[in-house]
Design a protein around this motif. Structure first.
Motif, PDB file in Angstrom:
ATOM      1  N   THR A 133     -14.143  -5.341  -9.752  1.00 27.79           N
ATOM      2  CA  THR A 133     -14.373  -6.854  -8.978  1.00 27.79           C
ATOM      3  C   THR A 133     -14.413  -6.911  -7.739  1.00 27.79           C
ATOM      4  OG1 THR A 133     -13.107  -7.410 -10.545  1.00 27.79           O
ATOM      5  CG2 THR A 133     -13.535  -9.119  -9.713  1.00 27.79           C
ATOM      6  N   LEU A 134     -14.401  -6.427  -7.232  1.00 30.06           N
ATOM      7  CA  LEU A 134     -14.250  -6.086  -5.673  1.00 30.06           C
ATOM      8  C   LEU A 134     -15.759  -5.602  -5.312  1.00 30.06           C
ATOM      9  CD1 LEU A 134     -13.013  -6.655  -3.012  1.00 30.06           C
ATOM     10  CD2 LEU A 134     -11.482  -4.093  -3.451  1.00 30.06           C
ATOM     11  N   THR A 135     -15.661  -4.253  -5.553  1.00 30.04           N
ATOM     12  CA  THR A 135     -17.596  -3.992  -6.130  1.00 30.04           C
ATOM     13  C   THR A 135     -18.159  -4.861  -5.972  1.00 30.04           C
ATOM     14  OG1 THR A 135     -16.255  -1.493  -6.195  1.00 30.04           O
ATOM     15  CG2 THR A 135     -19.268  -2.033  -6.326  1.00 30.04           C
ATOM     16  N   ALA A 136     -18.184  -5.308  -7.107  1.00 34.52           N
ATOM     17  CA  ALA A 136     -19.801  -6.441  -7.326  1.00 34.52           C
ATOM     18  C   ALA A 136     -19.232  -7.087  -6.151  1.00 34.52           C
ATOM     19  CB  ALA A 136     -19.114  -7.232  -8.271  1.00 34.52           C
ATOM     20  N   THR A 137     -18.453  -8.181  -5.771  1.00 34.28           N
ATOM     21  CA  THR A 137     -18.523  -9.070  -4.432  1.00 34.28           C
ATOM     22  C   THR A 137     -18.829  -7.486  -3.654  1.00 34.28           C
ATOM     23  OG1 THR A 137     -16.819 -10.604  -5.498  1.00 34.28           O
ATOM     24  CG2 THR A 137     -17.132  -9.781  -2.486  1.00 34.28           C
ATOM     25  N   LEU A 138     -18.205  -7.425  -2.696  1.00 37.22           N
ATOM     26  CA  LEU A 138     -18.537  -6.507  -1.515  1.00 37.22           C
ATOM     27  C   LEU A 138     -19.956  -6.028  -1.490  1.00 37.22           C
ATOM     28  CD1 LEU A 138     -15.343  -4.121  -1.167  1.00 37.22           C
ATOM     29  CD2 LEU A 138     -15.716  -6.246  -0.015  1.00 37.22           C
ATOM     30  N   SER A 139     -20.485  -5.514  -2.250  1.00 37.94           N
ATOM     31  CA  SER A 139     -21.888  -5.161  -2.613  1.00 37.94           C
ATOM     32  C   SER A 139     -22.804  -5.943  -1.943  1.00 37.94           C
ATOM     33  CB  SER A 139     -22.775  -4.638  -3.789  1.00 37.94           C
ATOM     34  OG  SER A 139     -22.533  -5.272  -5.022  1.00 37.94           O
ATOM     35  N   GLN A 140     -22.631  -7.258  -2.197  1.00 38.04           N
ATOM     36  CA  GLN A 140     -23.177  -8.649  -1.476  1.00 38.04           C
ATOM     37  C   GLN A 140     -23.702  -8.755  -0.185  1.00 38.04           C
ATOM     38  OE1 GLN A 140     -23.653 -11.885  -3.998  1.00 38.04           O
ATOM     39  NE2 GLN A 140     -22.006 -11.017  -5.886  1.00 38.04           N
ATOM     40  N   ALA A 141     -22.462  -7.576   0.420  1.00 42.45           N
ATOM     41  CA  ALA A 141     -22.696  -8.365   1.961  1.00 42.45           C
ATOM     42  C   ALA A 141     -23.683  -7.311   3.036  1.00 42.45           C
ATOM     43  CB  ALA A 141     -21.839  -7.263   2.390  1.00 42.45           C
ATOM     44  N   GLN A 142     -24.617  -7.967   3.912  1.00 39.20           N
ATOM     45  CA  GLN A 142     -25.453  -7.341   3.994  1.00 39.20           C
ATOM     46  C   GLN A 142     -25.137  -6.250   4.537  1.00 39.20           C
ATOM     47  OE1 GLN A 142     -28.711  -8.666   3.481  1.00 39.20           O
ATOM     48  NE2 GLN A 142     -27.563 -11.044   2.923  1.00 39.20           N
ATOM     49  N   GLN A 143     -24.019  -5.781   5.543  1.00 43.14           N
ATOM     50  CA  GLN A 143     -23.644  -4.923   6.264  1.00 43.14           C
ATOM     51  C   GLN A 143     -21.986  -4.625   6.175  1.00 43.14           C
ATOM     52  OE1 GLN A 143     -24.171  -6.421  10.631  1.00 43.14           O
ATOM     53  NE2 GLN A 143     -24.810  -8.054   9.865  1.00 43.14           N
ATOM     54  N   ALA A 144     -21.571  -3.730   6.413  1.00 44.12           N
ATOM     55  CA  ALA A 144     -20.531  -3.081   5.910  1.00 44.12           C
ATOM     56  C   ALA A 144     -19.506  -4.706   6.427  1.00 44.12           C
ATOM     57  CB  ALA A 144     -19.660  -1.759   6.588  1.00 44.12           C
ATOM     58  N   PRO A 145     -18.548  -4.400   5.196  1.00 40.42           N
ATOM     59  CA  PRO A 145     -17.114  -5.516   6.489  1.00 40.42           C
ATOM     60  C   PRO A 145     -16.934  -5.286   7.017  1.00 40.42           C
ATOM     61  CG  PRO A 145     -17.133  -5.764   3.353  1.00 40.42           C
ATOM     62  CD  PRO A 145     -18.077  -4.606   4.019  1.00 40.42           C
ATOM     63  N   PHE A 146     -15.919  -5.973   7.669  1.00 45.15           N
ATOM     64  CA  PHE A 146     -14.514  -5.469   8.898  1.00 45.15           C
ATOM     65  C   PHE A 146     -13.678  -4.954   8.193  1.00 45.15           C
ATOM     66  CE2 PHE A 146     -16.779  -8.343  11.730  1.00 45.15           C
ATOM     67  CZ  PHE A 146     -16.953  -7.217  12.846  1.00 45.15           C
ATOM     68  N   GLY A 147     -13.342  -5.395   6.382  1.00 43.77           N
ATOM     69  CA  GLY A 147     -12.082  -5.082   5.924  1.00 43.77           C
ATOM     70  C   GLY A 147     -11.802  -5.888   5.046  1.00 43.77           C
ATOM     71  N   ILE A 148     -10.783  -5.348   3.723  1.00 48.86           N
ATOM     72  CA  ILE A 148     -10.365  -6.322   2.971  1.00 48.86           C
ATOM     73  C   ILE A 148      -8.822  -6.796   2.922  1.00 48.86           C
ATOM     74  CG2 ILE A 148      -9.722  -6.449   0.485  1.00 48.86           C
ATOM     75  CD1 ILE A 148     -11.964  -3.583   0.451  1.00 48.86           C
ATOM     76  N   GLY A 149      -8.384  -8.010   2.773  1.00 51.13           N
ATOM     77  CA  GLY A 149      -7.387  -9.040   2.645  1.00 51.13           C
ATOM     78  C   GLY A 149      -7.201  -9.171   1.655  1.00 51.13           C
ATOM     79  N   VAL A 150      -5.735  -8.645   1.034  1.00 47.32           N
ATOM     80  CA  VAL A 150      -5.629  -9.053  -0.213  1.00 47.32           C
ATOM     81  C   VAL A 150      -4.526  -9.707  -0.339  1.00 47.32           C
ATOM     82  CG1 VAL A 150      -4.427  -7.832  -2.475  1.00 47.32           C
ATOM     83  CG2 VAL A 150      -6.055  -6.797  -1.131  1.00 47.32           C
ATOM     84  N   ALA A 151      -3.845 -10.882  -1.109  1.00 48.69           N
ATOM     85  CA  ALA A 151      -2.688 -12.143  -0.772  1.00 48.69           C
ATOM     86  C   ALA A 151      -2.728 -11.870  -2.624  1.00 48.69           C
ATOM     87  CB  ALA A 151      -3.476 -13.600  -0.676  1.00 48.69           C
ATOM     88  N   SER A 152      -1.371 -11.900  -3.029  1.00 52.75           N
ATOM     89  CA  SER A 152      -0.531 -11.495  -4.503  1.00 52.75           C
ATOM     90  C   SER A 152       0.585 -12.128  -4.582  1.00 52.75           C
ATOM     91  CB  SER A 152      -0.218  -9.791  -3.895  1.00 52.75           C
ATOM     92  OG  SER A 152       0.578  -9.951  -5.325  1.00 52.75           O
ATOM     93  N   ALA A 153       0.776 -12.510  -5.092  1.00 55.77           N
ATOM     94  CA  ALA A 153       1.994 -13.301  -6.144  1.00 55.77           C
ATOM     95  C   ALA A 153       3.122 -12.455  -5.517  1.00 55.77           C
ATOM     96  CB  ALA A 153       1.747 -13.648  -7.109  1.00 55.77           C
ATOM     97  N   GLY A 154       4.224 -12.395  -5.742  1.00 58.62           N
ATOM     98  CA  GLY A 154       5.719 -11.367  -6.082  1.00 58.62           C
ATOM     99  C   GLY A 154       6.409 -10.696  -4.537  1.00 58.62           C
TER     100      GLY A 154
END
Lengths: 419, 419
Positions: free
Chosen positions: B158-179
């Motif tokens: 899922t994350l690859t599907a999203t990140l691959s649409q970025a024109q340039q390398a993103p600055f980073g990845i943030g995760v919000a999680s329940a629990g």
DNA sequence: AGCAGTTAGTTTGTACCTCGCACAAACTTA
DNA sequence: TAAGTTTGTGCGAGGTACAAACTAACTGCT
């Protein structure tokens, strides 16, 4: 009485009257860090490291702070020349070989700190050495419902008596006061039992009379600072101080600094609600923590249960009587400590500081009370893997902790420890 | 998929693996500020000032930060050259005369941030521009009781599907999680409704697969950060975010930074006690705030009072029905908001943040619910001169706030804003 | 006694950052 | 057209931390 100003690196240098930035929008309080400020910050941190860890050599300090040894030399040398710090005798050190380290520590003859403890009706002043030693204690009483000028006169006189015994100009004056304090503006907002103090801009008054940096804060926060500089909180980066007695209060040390909240109003724990629509409280609300964990509750319950001398019951006596075999005392002690625990549990769930230092009445209950509270807290808190909660008492020399804390207020607020 | 590293001033630069200082004693976590760190800090602060205040000229930024204009130029120029920032058209400005200012702001085409929202059974990913815009949303489901490897596969895909649409390398990845999340170590401790996630070191896994800085935190804290970067908390230095729904949670922004508590366990407000020995809670204790201010309570009370469709009651519907004239709905709404208020009151008494942003169910109640809560809080808090408490709702685009917040986590944690 | 090895503290030169000053550019007002 | 104002940019000064190299002092082995 006027005192001369301090050496260049100055422990007591006031912040340069934070420039008025009127671009506004929503406050816009971003501040960049300037090169020169950086020096002051690092000097402060080296000093704090010395406090926290006791005498240490330059090399140790460098390792501790993760910086170059030369940096420490640069910071420390002027302080040695100004006789704030002294170099101890070369200790053979534990490691084999190498040039022996020269430990550094505070010069016992360095300037001291002025401290004031202001409780309804009484003023207590003293000098506190950087090593925590207390000297030149003076006491006075004042009319809680009297004239402001009269109070200021008594205060000035008492403080002068103390400060005049200092060999050198103190670094500053710290005031711990009962009641509601605006530590940002340095004024006493209200003290229920001493209306004469209402609205008094004490910091401005003392600064003007003594030409020294002055800091004020409320009693629990002074206890916190006392714990931090000279007590069980030494070296800790996160802990809370909790005071119980006629009223309840608390203060927090978070991420290496004292937490104040806006206008210094954080930590008014007595009136957090632990019993919705519970017993009425002095504040007009119901079910405040203060209604179940302070001395009035304890007296009332002691009377109800038929314990001897309920009007003068304390946690200390409760522990004693329980130890002597009184089941009623034991039962009340358990309930009392459980009620105290609820406030700590709520703090733990909220801030997760993991470490609590108790003062006041429950501290009089010593280890036994602390252990009971710890057990209750342990049971009532939502468990988290690897989390250890520590409960400590610091009841011995109560007044001294507050006075040392008042002195520490000056250090904390004027040593720019955090940007 | 691997991404290239970032330019020299690097938003996403990881902290240089904080040197192992083994002198011990009591932690010894003093750190001095180095010259180069200072640069990074000030760069971060300038960026935050831009976020907080919107497009601003160099001169404005200098005034805002209280520094020299040349300093801002020095900080900002490389960022413009690297196309992180762009210079807007010269605006005539409101003042009379003078060279018109060139406002600076984030380049919409600058690298974006990856964001993940992880709730029991569903993964949601997207890209967030520095301006808050959301792109490339992807969703997937996973077996809450299934195999860890399977979950990781779904997550990566899922994350690859999203990140691959970025024109340039993103600055980073943030995760919000329940629990329950350990944000220090980047692991998920437990998620009650998704045992497959228990103990998962998600940060390490994602860092390895995507070679980017990764930050994780629990859901309420992501909401807080979302509020701070892109919502009603923008530019504020002190506020809390409170989430109500099936469970209760909160997070605090204190003195310009996100408060985490030890191991990121602060803000677990659902299990603060507001009713000693009250109704039993899922956690095994009694009288937790969650037992009187979350949806289960509301459903139960709605059923008891005979309101229609009590099983699907929400604050939004309650407000609607009250507005349409239902006295029962009005009464329940008042009691519900009062119960919510108690938690906020306790926060206010403890931390004195003065500003609260509501999310989740009560946020669905909009202005009316917020105003009711504000009135209750006002009434229940110990008054302090000059203190104003603000209650805001941010219910619109709930999911988006969490995702933006997840993205903001990367900014907050990797832009060293505080020393 | 002598030498290698180790640790502490200092000296020297370098890199980096912010600041103040001076100045050009651009715009308004009289 | 001239004066005044504000923005943004060079340049040198001052302050700070760091790295490398050095001296000092002590241990242990030969």
């Amino acid at each position: 009485m006027k005192f001369e100003s301090q050496p260049s690196y100055s422990l007591g240098q006031r912040t340069p009257a934070s420039r008025e930035v009127a671009v506004g929008e929503n406050g816009g309080n971003v501040t960049l860090v300037s090169q020169s400020a950086l020096g002051a910050i690092n000097r402060g941190r080296v000093l704090q490291a010395l406090y926290d860890n006791g005498p240490k050599s330059r090399a140790d300090l460098a390792r501790l702070a993760g910086v170059n040894r030369t940096t420490i030399t640069g910071i420390v040398q002027p302080m040695i020349e100004d006789q704030l710090l002294i170099e101890g005798d070369a200790s053979p050190s534990d490691v084999k070989g190498g040039k022996p380290a020269r430990p550094l520590y505070f010069n016992p003859d360095a300037p001291m700190l002025g401290a004031v403890l202001l409780l309804p009706g009484t003023i207590q002043t003293c000098l506190v050495a950087l090593t925590g030693e207390i000297k030149a204690v003076a006491k006075a009483e004042f009319d809680t419902h009297g004239d402001t000028e009269a109070f200021i006169a008594v205060m000035t006189e008492t403080l002068t008596a103390t400060l005049s015994q200092a060999q050198q100009a103190p670094f500053g004056i710290g005031v711990a006061s009962a009641g509601m304090i605006d530590s940002d503006n340095g004024t006493i907002l209200t003290v229920n039992l001493a209306p004469v103090l209402t609205g008094l801009p004490l910091v401005a008054i003392l600064q003007e009379r003594f030409s020294l940096p002055v800091a004020i804060d409320h009693h629990p926060r002074a206890l916190l600072v006392g714990d931090r500089w000279f007590g069980p909180g030494r070296g800790q980066q996160n802990f809370a101080a909790v005071y119980t007695g006629e009223v309840l209060g608390g203060a927090f040390f978070i991420d290496g600094k004292v937490y104040r909240g806006l206008a210094g109003s954080g930590g008014e724990l007595g009136h957090t609600v632990v019993q919705i629509d519970g017993a009425p409280c002095n504040c007009g609300k119901h079910g405040c923590w203060e209604t179940v964990a302070a001395l009035p509750w304890l007296r009332k319950e002691a009377a109800r249960m038929g314990l001897p001398h309920p009007k003068s019951i304390t946690c200390a006596r409760l522990v004693k009587e329980a130890d002597e075999g009184s089941n009623a005392a034991e039962e009340l002690l358990v309930r009392y400590t459980r009620n105290v625990a609820f406030g700590i549990v709520n703090l733990q769930q909220t801030l997760s500081l993991n470490s609590y230092v108790l003062h006041g009445d429950v501290a009089g209950g010593g280890m036994k009370a602390a252990e009971l509270i710890r057990q209750h807290v342990e049971q009532l808190v939502v468990k988290r893997p690897g989390q250890e909660i520590s409960i400590t008492v610091n009841g011995i020399g109560e007044g001294h902790t507050a006075l040392r804390g008042a002195a520490g207020l000056v250090l904390s607020s004027h040593l720019k420890l955090v940007i």
